[in-house]
Scaffold this motif. Structure first.
Motif, short mmCIF file in Angstrom:
data_model
loop_
_atom_site.label_atom_id
_atom_site.label_comp_id
_atom_site.label_asym_id
_atom_site.label_seq_id
_atom_site.Cartn_x
_atom_site.Cartn_y
_atom_site.Cartn_z
N SER A 227 42.25 28.81 33.10
CA SER A 227 40.81 28.54 33.19
C SER A 227 40.15 29.48 34.18
O SER A 227 39.02 29.96 33.96
N GLY A 228 40.84 29.76 35.28
CA GLY A 228 40.31 30.71 36.26
C GLY A 228 40.15 32.10 35.67
O GLY A 228 39.15 32.78 35.91
N VAL B 136 47.09 23.00 45.02
CA VAL B 136 47.91 24.00 44.32
C VAL B 136 47.21 24.54 43.07
O VAL B 136 47.12 25.77 42.89
N PRO B 137 46.69 23.69 42.16
CA PRO B 137 45.99 24.23 40.99
C PRO B 137 44.76 25.06 41.36
O PRO B 137 44.42 26.02 40.66
N PHE B 138 44.08 24.71 42.45
CA PHE B 138 42.92 25.49 42.85
C PHE B 138 43.32 26.89 43.29
O PHE B 138 42.63 27.87 43.00
N LEU B 139 44.46 27.00 44.00
CA LEU B 139 44.96 28.33 44.36
C LEU B 139 45.35 29.11 43.12
O LEU B 139 45.10 30.32 43.02
N ALA B 140 45.96 28.43 42.15
CA ALA B 140 46.33 29.09 40.90
C ALA B 140 45.10 29.58 40.16
O ALA B 140 45.08 30.70 39.62
N ALA B 141 44.05 28.76 40.12
CA ALA B 141 42.81 29.16 39.45
C ALA B 141 42.19 30.37 40.13
O ALA B 141 41.68 31.28 39.47
N CYS B 142 42.24 30.38 41.46
CA CYS B 142 41.71 31.53 42.20
C CYS B 142 42.49 32.79 41.87
O CYS B 142 41.90 33.86 41.64
N ALA B 143 43.83 32.68 41.79
CA ALA B 143 44.65 33.84 41.44
C ALA B 143 44.31 34.34 40.04
O ALA B 143 44.19 35.55 39.81
N MET C 10 49.58 21.62 35.54
CA MET C 10 48.18 21.64 35.97
C MET C 10 47.81 23.02 36.54
O MET C 10 46.73 23.55 36.26
N ALA C 11 48.70 23.59 37.32
CA ALA C 11 48.43 24.89 37.93
C ALA C 11 48.34 25.98 36.87
O ALA C 11 47.46 26.85 36.93
N LEU C 12 49.24 25.95 35.88
CA LEU C 12 49.20 26.96 34.82
C LEU C 12 47.91 26.85 34.01
O LEU C 12 47.27 27.86 33.69
#
Length: 442
Positions: A351-352, A284-291, A344-346
């Motif tokens: 960071s992304g 989930v956090p990796f998808l958020a970083a990608c967005a 974590m996702a936020l």
């Protein structure tokens, strides 16, 4: 404006080259982060303490960071086609060998080797984008290839956890290494520089060059003498603006390396989640970083096209993103799994957003030193890959992970302050090129 008729319609070969780089980045980060998925199991099998595991997590970064400057110089001297193929094959071999280790020393050594062979990869990426894309497409193209690290890990982390559950951590290393070996051959067969690609036409080359693409200065042999100079190394260390982005990149990479190393262990060991479930939640956090990364890249380029100042268009998303990354500390104040993942996702979304910072290498560095500047930039940023895993290992050694999250969040604040107070107006750094007898930044 796009030309639409006859032979003047420009080709879009640059996008297929970007797709190849995207896949390189996916594989690159699979071989960096597979250790995080394997961390809990191999630390149990090898009886590693949290401090020892921190050193294992950091081993990649020791050689990767220290070889960034040589890697940047190599990227300026040799073509991406051969150099990237060599790097892919050698780091993938080192990854396969990690499946056969028996103790701390052998695993640590092979992680060092993986970092060493991956060292030129991001300077090469930046060289490719600088050659293939005009400046007004630079941030979005960087965002697209960097998103490979998040998209790949978001969708493949559950796959990696499944592979490990079926074949053990040893099988995980062997499988990811074999993928890289195969792709290294494919890369060599399909990648070409702009002037060497048989399918690119004059209209696309003109579009790239008129927009600031630097492919003509990238021909073999150009500026070799001027690049290999300690004077040039001194020049890229002497700019306040560059130091601002160096410090900022350390902060951005600190958050990234927490997620690439300790995050799965944090979920399983310190939050008590099931290993397989943690693989899905970790995505989930990796998808958020990608967005965050894609949003930042396209918004930044759109602002430039709308006539906004380059300084505002490039700096604002990074500063906002770094400030958002501080939200990771919120996970310390809840035991609810959904809220932990949300914080974590936020933080990783922020960071992304800040990871478009690679665009500054293209627009700030002297034209004849883009590879070298990229090497220094990545060296300074990837000192985080050494420092952060080790510091977290020591902070968490008594079973309390809260100080580690405060540490990572504080680095995000430092990065934002660096961009606010050190990075001034965005313009190319002016240095003297001794070979050409001109000021190369002009």
């Amino acid at each position: 404006m796009e030309q639409v008729i006859g032979k003047d319609k420009k080709t879009r070969v640059r996008y297929s080259m970007l797709a190849l780089v995207f896949i390189n980045v996916v594989i690159n980060y699979l071989d960096r982060s597979n250790i995080s998925v394997a961390g809990t199991a191999l630390s149990k099998d090898m009886d590693l303490s949290s401090e020892q595991l921190g050193f294992i997590f950091s081993a990649f970064g020791w050689t990767y960071a220290l070889l960034q400057i040589p890697g940047g110089l190599i990227a300026d001297r040799f073509g991406p086609r051969i150099l990237y193929a060599f790097c892919l094959i050698t780091w993938s071999l080192a990854t396969v060998c990690q499946g056969f280790v028996r103790g701390f020393a052998s695993l640590f050594s092979l992680r060092l080797a993986t970092g060493a062979f991956e060292a030129p990869s991001y300077p090469i990426n930046n060289r490719i984008v600088t050659s293939w894309f005009p400046e007004h497409e630079r941030a979005s193209s960087i965002a697209l290839y960097v998103s490979g690290q998040f998209i790949g890990l978001a969708f493949l982390t559950p796959v990696l956890t499944y592979i490990q559950s079926q074949f053990g951590w040893q099988g995980l290393f062997v499988c990811t290494g074999i993928v890289g070996l195969i792709w290294g051959v494919i890369w060599y067969l399909f990648y070409r520089d702009p002037l060497d690609h048989p399918k690119v036409n004059d209209a696309e080359l003109a579009y790239i060059e008129e927009g600031g693409g630097l492919f003509r200065s990238r021909q073999a042999g150009t500026n070799k003498a001027s690049v290999w100079s300690w004077v040039n190394v001194k020049q890229v260390f002497s700019s306040r603006t560059l130091w601002g982005v160096y410090i900022g990149q350390f902060a951005v990479n600190s958050m990234l390396w927490f997620f690439l190393t300790w995050f799965p262990t944090y979920l399983v060991k310190y939050r008590g989640l099931d290993f397989i479930k943690s693989g899905y939640l970790a995505s989930v956090p990796f998808l958020a970083a990608c967005a965050g990364l894609l949003l930042s890249g396209f918004v930044s380029d759109r602002l430039v096209k709308q006539g906004k100042s380059v300084t505002m268009a490039r700096k604002a998303p990074i500063i906002i993103g770094l400030l958002l990354s501080i939200s990771i500390v919120g996970a310390n104040y809840t035991n609810d799994t959904a809220l932990i993942i949300a914080f974590m996702a936020l933080a990783f979304f922020g960071s992304g957003m800040a990871l478009i910072s690679w665009v500054f290498v293209s627009i700030l560095s002297p034209k004849h030193l883009i590879g070298l500047t990229g090497g220094v930039f990545n060296f300074m940023g990837n000192l985080a890959s050494i420092v952060v895993p080790i510091v977290i290992g020591y902070l968490a050694k008594d079973g309390d992970f809260k100080p580690a999250l405060v540490f990572v969040g504080a680095l995000g604040l430092i990065g934002a302050c660096s961009y606010i107070f050190l990075v001034g107006k965005i313009e190319r750094v002016v240095t003297h090129d001794p070979q050409e007898g001109v000021f190369a930044g002009e």
